[in-house]
Design an enzyme around this catalytic site. Structure first.
Site, PDB file in Angstrom:
ATOM      1  N   ASP A  53      10.955  36.352 -24.421  1.00 42.21           N
ATOM      2  CA  ASP A  53      11.481  37.382 -25.319  1.00 42.21           C
ATOM      3  C   ASP A  53      11.589  38.711 -24.578  1.00 42.21           C
ATOM      4  O   ASP A  53      10.881  38.956 -23.594  1.00 42.21           O
ATOM      5  CB  ASP A  53      10.561  37.556 -26.526  1.00 42.21           C
ATOM      6  CG  ASP A  53      10.507  36.315 -27.400  1.00 42.21           C
ATOM      7  OD1 ASP A  53      11.460  35.520 -27.356  1.00 42.21           O
ATOM      8  OD2 ASP A  53       9.501  36.144 -28.122  1.00 42.21           O
ATOM      9  N   LYS A  54      12.446  39.568 -25.077  1.00 45.51           N
ATOM     10  CA  LYS A  54      12.671  40.873 -24.457  1.00 45.51           C
ATOM     11  C   LYS A  54      11.368  41.619 -24.186  1.00 45.51           C
ATOM     12  O   LYS A  54      11.160  42.162 -23.092  1.00 45.51           O
ATOM     13  CB  LYS A  54      13.572  41.718 -25.361  1.00 45.51           C
ATOM     14  CG  LYS A  54      13.752  43.158 -24.904  1.00 45.51           C
ATOM     15  CD  LYS A  54      14.559  43.960 -25.905  1.00 45.51           C
ATOM     16  CE  LYS A  54      14.619  45.429 -25.503  1.00 45.51           C
ATOM     17  NZ  LYS A  54      15.364  46.248 -26.490  1.00 45.51           N
TER      18      LYS A  54
END
Length: 330
Positions: free
Chosen positions: A141-142
């Site tokens: 995830d970011k």
């Protein structure tokens, strides 16, 4: 968007009462809710052969038909960026991804991604794997930091993908979660799929949930939080974040899943510590794979990032202050 393969979906009992546009967005990969609305309004998606509004509430047994849109692939441009390379050879690259960096281009993030930086430094990966995310074998995830594996050749890509699918890859994360967990270790085995009403979220009640298993053990306890060492047996989207939230101990700083803390067994949060966290405290810490050509196991470890170290230090200090306060009162 242009037309692609047709699809036929029979609505299951547990998916009823969901908006048609929201349901389609969860069922057709790569289609956003806005795109689903346009297709429904254009009559390209129908229910039992009839046109419906995007807000139509689907019912058990509804027959939804349409054509899967072929979305134009964004052009991937090489972009210079510093990369923290943990290891590289002629077949693969292991990176320590910083938090805040999107792995590959997607709606809302056309440039400035890890893939853009990889193409600048390793142009040979352009034809490796998925053209939309060349070289990428798995994702983070970011706002998750840590180890990420990238293939440099097609043969290496296929070899590594098979390892992930057969669950040979050992993935270990560190996470600071809200609340004091009583048990020393445990596991969660709950299926995960796209949330039936909110396509940005994953859920354990999805009508198309896939098996997911997460094992954890306590690494350090604090007054208002716990540091966990987490081993993934599967690799579903948002798996750790969803499973921790279901335990009542969401990952600290998780804006998507952290608001649901109904069962959190914890001492009230310290407003100046956990409430100040700006991203989910989740770090891909250790990774072990079989090398694609040497066929021997290789293992890597990424140091805990600065913001996570600072949070752990603050939690230790807060716990010490609590102990000193209790000792004075005693």
């Amino acid at each position: 968007m242009t037309g692609g393969p047709s699809f036929n979906i029979i609505v299951a009992e547990k998916a009823k009462a969901v908006r048609l546009d929201a349901y389609v967005a969860t069922q057709i990969p790569g289609v956003t809710r806005t795109q689903a609305q346009r297709l429904i309004l254009a009559g390209q998606i129908r229910v039992d052969g009839a046109m419906r509004r995007p807000a139509y509430r689907i019912k058990n047994g509804d027959h939804i038909t349409g054509v899967t849109p072929i979305l134009p692939q964004p052009s991937l441009l090489p972009e210079p960026r510093d990369l923290d390379v943990v290891y590289e050879d002629e077949t693969l690259i292991v990176l320590n991804k910083p938090q805040g960096l999107v792995v590959h281009p997607a709606p809302g993030h056309p440039t400035g991604t890890l893939v853009n930086a990889l193409l600048f430094r390793y142009p040979e990966i352009q034809k490796v794997g998925d053209p939309a995310r060349p070289g990428i074998v798995h994702r983070l995830d970011k706002d998750t930091s840590g180890l990420l594996l990238v293939a440099r050749t097609s043969d290496a890509y296929q070899h590594l993908v098979r390892q992930f699918k057969s669950r040979q890859v050992v993935k270990c994360y560190l996470a600071v979660v809200c609340g004091a967990i009583e048990s020393d270790e445990g596991s969660v085995s709950l299926p995960i799929g796209r949330h039936p009403r909110d396509r940005k979220r994953m859920s354990t009640v999805s009508p198309k949930g896939r098996a997911a298993q997460t094992e954890w053990r306590i690494r350090e306890r604090f007054s208002a939080a716990t540091l966990l060492e987490i081993a993934l047996k599967t690799g579903r989207t948002h798996q750790i974040r969803v499973h921790c939230a279901m335990l009542g101990h969401p990952v600290a700083g998780d804006a998507l899943y952290g608001k649901r803390r109904k069962r959190a067994k914890r001492i009230p949060l310290k407003a100046d510590v956990l409430h100040a966290v700006k991203r989910q405290m989740l770090h891909s810490w250790r990774l072990r794979v079989i090398h694609p050509t040497a066929l021997e196991p290789i293992q890597f470890e990424a140091p805990i990032p600065k913001d996570m170290q600072e949070l752990i230090g603050s939690l230790r200090e807060s716990m010490l202050q609590d102990k000193n306060t209790r000792d004075r009162k005693g």
